[in-house]
Design an enzyme around this catalytic site. Structure first.
Site, PDB file in Angstrom:
ATOM      1  N   CYS A   2       7.447   1.474  -2.798  1.00  0.00           N
ATOM      2  CA  CYS A   2       8.300   2.661  -2.834  1.00  0.00           C
ATOM      3  C   CYS A   2       7.399   3.826  -3.184  1.00  0.00           C
ATOM      4  O   CYS A   2       6.217   3.644  -3.479  1.00  0.00           O
ATOM      5  CB  CYS A   2       9.370   2.527  -3.907  1.00  0.00           C
ATOM      6  N   GLY A  28       8.756   4.763   1.791  1.00  0.00           N
ATOM      7  CA  GLY A  28      10.087   4.177   1.753  1.00  0.00           C
ATOM      8  C   GLY A  28      11.089   5.057   2.450  1.00  0.00           C
ATOM      9  O   GLY A  28      11.119   6.266   2.213  1.00  0.00           O
ATOM     10  N   ASN A 100       7.809   1.515  -8.738  1.00  0.00           N
ATOM     11  CA  ASN A 100       7.271   1.070  -7.465  1.00  0.00           C
ATOM     12  C   ASN A 100       6.627  -0.278  -7.728  1.00  0.00           C
ATOM     13  O   ASN A 100       5.769  -0.391  -8.610  1.00  0.00           O
ATOM     14  CB  ASN A 100       6.226   2.078  -6.974  1.00  0.00           C
ATOM     15  N   GLY A 101       7.044  -1.305  -7.001  1.00  0.00           N
ATOM     16  CA  GLY A 101       6.455  -2.629  -7.197  1.00  0.00           C
ATOM     17  C   GLY A 101       7.510  -3.703  -7.072  1.00  0.00           C
ATOM     18  O   GLY A 101       8.516  -3.523  -6.383  1.00  0.00           O
ATOM     19  N   TYR A 255      -2.985   0.024   4.765  1.00  0.00           N
ATOM     20  CA  TYR A 255      -1.773   0.430   5.474  1.00  0.00           C
ATOM     21  C   TYR A 255      -0.905   1.453   4.761  1.00  0.00           C
ATOM     22  O   TYR A 255      -0.485   2.437   5.355  1.00  0.00           O
ATOM     23  CB  TYR A 255      -0.932  -0.820   5.783  1.00  0.00           C
TER      24      TYR A 255
END
Ligand code: SF4
Length: 477
Positions: A2, A28, A100-101, A255
């Site tokens: 995210c 996201g 985030n994770g 990426y």
């Protein structure tokens, strides 16, 4: 994966948050949300991109000089807006969090933090568990006189309980903005600041590209296990609460991160060129001599140009991309992914016709996108097609927040490169060598678990199975 952003010290907080969030939108696209605090929390979250989620929202109602923003990529929990972030609790006092994770011991934490204490968990998103763990740890302190040390001790308690990858931002009502990273520092988190005529404004974000948008300078990355608190007076406090060996997600360079972000002190674009140059070694080893190198837009451009340079063959743009279609990898269903690939890429026939083409992508996960690209190039007259992956073969699921948690769907977990080439109908499939990639990052300890199965937090077969089942379940729902 995210995108998160937190700002303290700014008046027009909501507008600034939204502007910054558009710069990390690539992290996201399922939902977006913000919360600000000024005596009370002002919260809005909704499905879709930032522009859609806030289209009809009056930003004037988001008063306060402290706020959080989140763009969601659903890996844990459903794609329902209830599972979007930020999340707020009102005990022991107001706390709001984004992260985030991915929490890997979700089930056990849910049991100990919610069911055993008769607390209702009204979301299946793991941020609520991190938030509950922090609230429970803070509850044990002297709340009338909460100090930065109390807050850092509480973060340490959270880090002892919560396993997985998490970079979290928290508004602690009356105490400031807290940022902390998991003990391995798996996900990125950067600190920035901006001088204004009304004083210093601080920000934390997943990536630095949003600092560029907002006119902030980057101060530094948070270290593994570190917590930083910016208090209400703008004072900066920090402590490494609980650190273990760093395991930064190498896929951020491959990426996820945007090419203009600087993470761990390295420009992502430069890293991709380095990885691309290294990739050329594998093409040479296979004895292949392409006439030209093309990329799968957009994240593979720098790999392809680096590889072409090292091979001494031209790089050309061989596929046109419709930029108004989302990233195929971060949509939740296979059918939708295939539809997006069809709408998104169109070959430049005159460029590839009659040529031996090396087409470079960042990675091969399920193989469906790659197969479609090979078909498009073949129909456009390419005589030989070598599909080149900047990442080594992905053979294990990611349990840290990337949508590769179902092993059955990962093609290289079941087939070797020759078999994959056969499936893609390519003349060859070339992968980056894991040893070469590790050698490139000798000076930055990274997570390579999806290539090697060595999970920095440890992961039993049972845990992997459990995470896979949860993922399948949430996709079905
Ligand atoms: Fe990144 Fe792979 Fe590690 Fe997941 S398993 S955190 S994608 S390197």
């Amino acid at each position: 994966m995210c995108g998160i952003l937190g700002i303290i010290g700014h008046d027009d907080i909501a507008g600034t948050l939204l502007e910054g969030m558009t710069a990390i939108q690539h992290r996201g696209q399922d939902a977006a949300g913000i919360v600000t605090f000024n005596h009370r929390f002002h919260l809005h979250k909704a499905d879709g991109l930032v522009g859609q989620a806030f289209k009809k929202v009056d930003l004037a109602r988001f008063s306060g000089k402290i706020g959080l923003g989140h763009v969601r990529y659903a890996t844990q929990g459903s794609t329902d807006v209830l599972d979007a972030q930020p999340t707020v609790v009102m005990y022991p006092f107001g706390l709001a969090m984004v992260h985030n994770g991915n929490v890997v011991n979700f089930r056990q934490l849910k049991q100990s933090l919610c069911e055993d204490r008769h607390r209702l968990l009204d979301t299946s998103n793991d941020v609520a568990l991190i938030l509950y763990a922090l609230a429970a740890a803070l509850e044990t302190k002297n709340l009338q006189n909460l100090t930065p040390d109390d807050i850092f001790d509480s973060v340490r308690t959270v880090q002892e309980q919560v396993q997985g990858a998490y970079s979290a931002l928290t508004i602690i009502a009356g105490h400031g903005l807290l940022a902390f990273a998991d003990p391995h520092g798996i996900r990125p988190l950067v600190l920035g600041r901006k001088y204004t005529d009304r004083g210093m404004v601080y920000a934390f974000a997943s990536e630095t590209d949003c600092f560029d948008y907002l006119g902030f300078e980057t101060v530094r990355d948070l270290q593994p296990g570190e917590a930083v608190l910016i208090d209400g007076d703008g004072q900066v406090h920090s402590r490494i609460c609980r650190a273990e060996k760093q395991a930064f997600c190498i896929f951020e360079y491959i990426y996820f991160a945007r090419e203009d972000s600087v993470i761990q002190g390295r420009l992502v674009a430069t890293e991709r060129v380095r990885i691309g140059r290294q990739l050329a070694e594998q093409v040479k080893k296979a004895g292949l001599q392409p006439d030209l190198v093309i990329d799968v837009p957009s994240s593979a451009y720098f790999f392809a140009s680096g590889m072409a340079e090292a091979l001494g063959v031209p790089y050309r743009r061989g596929l046109a991309k419709n930029n108004h279609v989302g990233r195929s990898f971060i949509v939740p269903t296979q059918a939708r992914r295939e539809q997006i690939v069809r709408q998104k890429l169109n070959p430049l026939k005159d460029v590839v016709r009659g040529k031996k083409v090396a087409v470079v992508d960042d990675s091969i996960v399920r193989g469906t996108t790659s197969k479609h690209i090979v078909k498009l190039l073949r129909e456009s007259g390419a005589v030989e097609i070598y599909f080149v992956s900047a990442a080594p073969p992905i053979v294990c699921p990611c349990i840290y927040g990337i949508d590769m948690s179902v092993k059955r769907e990962i093609i290289a977990a079941h087939y070797d490169p020759k078999q994959i080439a056969h499936y893609l109908e390519a003349d060859a499939v070339i992968y980056q060598s894991l040893a070469d990639l590790r050698a490139l990052y000798r000076d930055l300890p990274c997570c390579y678990a999806c290539f090697s199965g060595e999970y920095p937090t440890g992961a039993s077969e049972e845990l992997l199975k459990q995470i896979e089942q949860e993922k399948e379940c949430s996709t079905r729902n």
